[in-house]
Design a protein around this motif. Structure first.
Motif, PDB file in Angstrom:
ATOM      1  N   PRO A   1       0.810  -1.217   0.000  1.00 14.88           N
ATOM      2  CA  PRO A   1       0.000   0.000   0.000  1.00 14.88           C
ATOM      3  C   PRO A   1       0.847   1.273   0.000  1.00 14.88           C
ATOM      4  O   PRO A   1       1.771   1.422   0.796  1.00 14.88           O
ATOM      5  N   LEU A   2       0.518   2.186  -0.906  1.00 10.49           N
ATOM      6  CA  LEU A   2       1.190   3.485  -0.958  1.00 10.49           C
ATOM      7  C   LEU A   2       0.121   4.559  -1.178  1.00 10.49           C
ATOM      8  O   LEU A   2      -0.050   5.071  -2.287  1.00 10.49           O
ATOM      9  N   PRO A   3      -0.641   4.901  -0.133  1.00 12.39           N
ATOM     10  CA  PRO A   3      -1.797   5.789  -0.281  1.00 12.39           C
ATOM     11  C   PRO A   3      -1.416   7.272  -0.341  1.00 12.39           C
ATOM     12  O   PRO A   3      -1.956   8.106   0.374  1.00 12.39           O
ATOM     13  N   ILE A   4      -0.485   7.587  -1.236  1.00 18.68           N
ATOM     14  CA  ILE A   4      -0.032   8.967  -1.407  1.00 18.68           C
ATOM     15  C   ILE A   4      -0.557   9.472  -2.742  1.00 18.68           C
ATOM     16  O   ILE A   4      -0.365   8.819  -3.776  1.00 18.68           O
ATOM     17  N   GLU A   5      -1.206  10.616  -2.742  1.00 20.06           N
ATOM     18  CA  GLU A   5      -1.731  11.183  -3.984  1.00 20.06           C
ATOM     19  C   GLU A   5      -0.640  11.929  -4.743  1.00 20.06           C
ATOM     20  O   GLU A   5       0.330  12.409  -4.155  1.00 20.06           O
ATOM     21  N   ASN A   6      -0.832  12.004  -6.060  1.00 19.75           N
ATOM     22  CA  ASN A   6       0.058  12.788  -6.939  1.00 19.75           C
ATOM     23  C   ASN A   6       1.505  12.316  -6.876  1.00 19.75           C
ATOM     24  O   ASN A   6       2.443  13.131  -6.858  1.00 19.75           O
ATOM     25  N   VAL A   7       1.705  11.007  -6.855  1.00 19.40           N
ATOM     26  CA  VAL A   7       3.062  10.465  -6.911  1.00 19.40           C
ATOM     27  C   VAL A   7       3.586  10.681  -8.324  1.00 19.40           C
ATOM     28  O   VAL A   7       3.054  10.128  -9.287  1.00 19.40           O
ATOM     29  N   ASP A   8       4.636  11.508  -8.446  1.00 21.92           N
ATOM     30  CA  ASP A   8       5.120  11.811  -9.793  1.00 21.92           C
ATOM     31  C   ASP A   8       6.303  10.923 -10.174  1.00 21.92           C
ATOM     32  O   ASP A   8       6.885  10.222  -9.336  1.00 21.92           O
ATOM     33  N   THR A   9       6.641  10.966 -11.446  1.00 22.34           N
ATOM     34  CA  THR A   9       7.672  10.063 -11.961  1.00 22.34           C
ATOM     35  C   THR A   9       9.056  10.376 -11.400  1.00 22.34           C
ATOM     36  O   THR A   9       9.921   9.507 -11.378  1.00 22.34           O
ATOM     37  N   ASP A  10       9.278  11.611 -10.931  1.00 22.30           N
ATOM     38  CA  ASP A  10      10.571  11.938 -10.344  1.00 22.30           C
ATOM     39  C   ASP A  10      10.724  11.302  -8.967  1.00 22.30           C
ATOM     40  O   ASP A  10      11.843  11.050  -8.520  1.00 22.30           O
ATOM     41  N   GLN A  11       9.615  11.021  -8.304  1.00 18.83           N
ATOM     42  CA  GLN A  11       9.682  10.274  -7.049  1.00 18.83           C
ATOM     43  C   GLN A  11       9.803   8.776  -7.329  1.00 18.83           C
ATOM     44  O   GLN A  11      10.483   8.054  -6.609  1.00 18.83           O
ATOM     45  N   ILE A  12       9.136   8.322  -8.383  1.00 28.48           N
ATOM     46  CA  ILE A  12       9.210   6.903  -8.737  1.00 28.48           C
ATOM     47  C   ILE A  12      10.643   6.526  -9.096  1.00 28.48           C
ATOM     48  O   ILE A  12      11.174   5.510  -8.635  1.00 28.48           O
ATOM     49  N   ILE A  13      11.295   7.335  -9.934  1.00 24.34           N
ATOM     50  CA  ILE A  13      12.701   7.128 -10.270  1.00 24.34           C
ATOM     51  C   ILE A  13      13.346   8.499 -10.477  1.00 24.34           C
ATOM     52  O   ILE A  13      13.093   9.163 -11.483  1.00 24.34           O
ATOM     53  N   PRO A  14      14.146   8.974  -9.530  1.00 25.90           N
ATOM     54  CA  PRO A  14      14.758  10.301  -9.643  1.00 25.90           C
ATOM     55  C   PRO A  14      15.602  10.461 -10.902  1.00 25.90           C
ATOM     56  O   PRO A  14      16.200   9.494 -11.389  1.00 25.90           O
ATOM     57  N   ALA A  15      15.659  11.687 -11.399  1.00 27.23           N
ATOM     58  CA  ALA A  15      16.302  11.972 -12.685  1.00 27.23           C
ATOM     59  C   ALA A  15      17.761  11.544 -12.738  1.00 27.23           C
ATOM     60  O   ALA A  15      18.271  11.190 -13.806  1.00 27.23           O
ATOM     61  N   ARG A  16      18.449  11.551 -11.612  1.00 26.32           N
ATOM     62  CA  ARG A  16      19.883  11.220 -11.627  1.00 26.32           C
ATOM     63  C   ARG A  16      20.155   9.756 -11.962  1.00 26.32           C
ATOM     64  O   ARG A  16      21.304   9.377 -12.201  1.00 26.32           O
ATOM     65  N   PHE A  17      19.100   8.939 -11.996  1.00 27.48           N
ATOM     66  CA  PHE A  17      19.275   7.526 -12.305  1.00 27.48           C
ATOM     67  C   PHE A  17      18.824   7.178 -13.729  1.00 27.48           C
ATOM     68  O   PHE A  17      18.626   6.005 -14.045  1.00 27.48           O
ATOM     69  N   LEU A  18      18.684   8.169 -14.583  1.00 28.85           N
ATOM     70  CA  LEU A  18      18.153   7.915 -15.926  1.00 28.85           C
ATOM     71  C   LEU A  18      19.225   7.734 -16.986  1.00 28.85           C
ATOM     72  O   LEU A  18      18.928   7.789 -18.173  1.00 28.85           O
ATOM     73  N   LYS A  19      20.445   7.521 -16.599  1.00 31.73           N
ATOM     74  CA  LYS A  19      21.539   7.457 -17.571  1.00 31.73           C
ATOM     75  C   LYS A  19      21.562   6.154 -18.354  1.00 31.73           C
ATOM     76  O   LYS A  19      22.018   6.115 -19.485  1.00 31.73           O
ATOM     77  N   ALA A  20      21.112   5.064 -17.755  1.00 32.18           N
ATOM     78  CA  ALA A  20      21.145   3.765 -18.430  1.00 32.18           C
ATOM     79  C   ALA A  20      20.082   3.694 -19.527  1.00 32.18           C
ATOM     80  O   ALA A  20      19.049   4.343 -19.453  1.00 32.18           O
ATOM     81  N   THR A  21      20.369   2.928 -20.558  1.00 32.05           N
ATOM     82  CA  THR A  21      19.424   2.770 -21.665  1.00 32.05           C
ATOM     83  C   THR A  21      18.765   1.388 -21.662  1.00 32.05           C
ATOM     84  O   THR A  21      17.762   1.192 -22.333  1.00 32.05           O
ATOM     85  N   LYS A  22      19.334   0.441 -20.931  1.00 32.94           N
ATOM     86  CA  LYS A  22      18.703  -0.868 -20.795  1.00 32.94           C
ATOM     87  C   LYS A  22      17.631  -0.780 -19.720  1.00 32.94           C
ATOM     88  O   LYS A  22      17.690   0.054 -18.830  1.00 32.94           O
TER      89      LYS A  22
END
Length: 198
Positions: free
Chosen positions: A15-36
């Motif tokens: 359960p994660l009853p938090i509203e407006n969970v955005d994609t930057d919380q799901i995976i922060p931008a600093r971890f987007l370097k990989a392509t796989k």
């Protein structure tokens, strides 16, 4: 990249009853370097899961051993914010096959469908019932039937239907991505090509 077929999933839920969970919380931008599409699960909800010294935050649900399963139950407007595909990749790579919410951001929803994660949108009332059931008993199970397009809270028998694009439904039932779908039609495409006079 093919994925496991999704037919019926019966599982406990996180359960994660938090509203407006955005994609930057799901995976922060600093971890987007990989392509796989691999390795992102380690950083799912990174800033909510870990302190600055990389120790787990004890009050975050993914660090609570009583909650487990292949279903993530989120609050309203799950997946809002930027359109990064990596958010869906992180959800899948962590081990979730289904995300349940009373409302999804469209781009996140489509990104999930593209990689084998089923987004199930339900009513706010049913969402509240599910949260209450999970908090009352962490072993509460949900059954998600893709063929029938239903989700059931097994402890009460409450069931709701959910919508899904027919093409995406077929792909998930077969474990196909878009390329796999085209490959499955290879003989038909070849037959059509051979029948052309040019």
């Amino acid at each position: 990249m093919a994925y496991d077929k999704f037919t019926t999933l019966t599982s406990t839920a996180v359960p994660l009853p938090i509203e407006n969970v955005d994609t930057d919380q799901i995976i922060p931008a600093r971890f987007l370097k990989a392509t796989k599409r691999e390795g992102f699960g380690d950083n799912l909800f990174r800033d909510w899961r870990y302190n600055g010294d990389n120790t787990p935050k004890q009050d975050f649900v993914l660090n609570n051993p009583i909650y487990k399963g292949k279903i993530l139950v989120g609050g309203k407007n799950f997946g809002s914010g930027s359109s990064r595909e990596h958010a869906a990749w992180a959800v899948y790579d962590y081990g979730f096959r289904c995300v349940v919410s009373s409302f999804f951001a469209d781009i996140f929803k489509n990104n999930c469908l593209n990689i084998g994660v089923l987004p199930v949108q339900i009513s706010p009332e049913f969402s509240n019932e599910i949260f209450e059931a999970i908090y009352a008993d962490a072993n509460t199970e949900l059954e998600v039937n893709l063929e029938k397009q239903t989700i059931t809270l097994l402890s009460s028998g409450t069931t709701e239907s959910f919508d899904i694009n027919g093409y995406k439904k077929g792909n998930m039932l077969n474990g196909f991505d878009d390329i796999d779908y085209l490959q499955s039609m290879k003989s038909e495409i070849e037959t059509f090509t051979e029948s052309r006079p040019f």
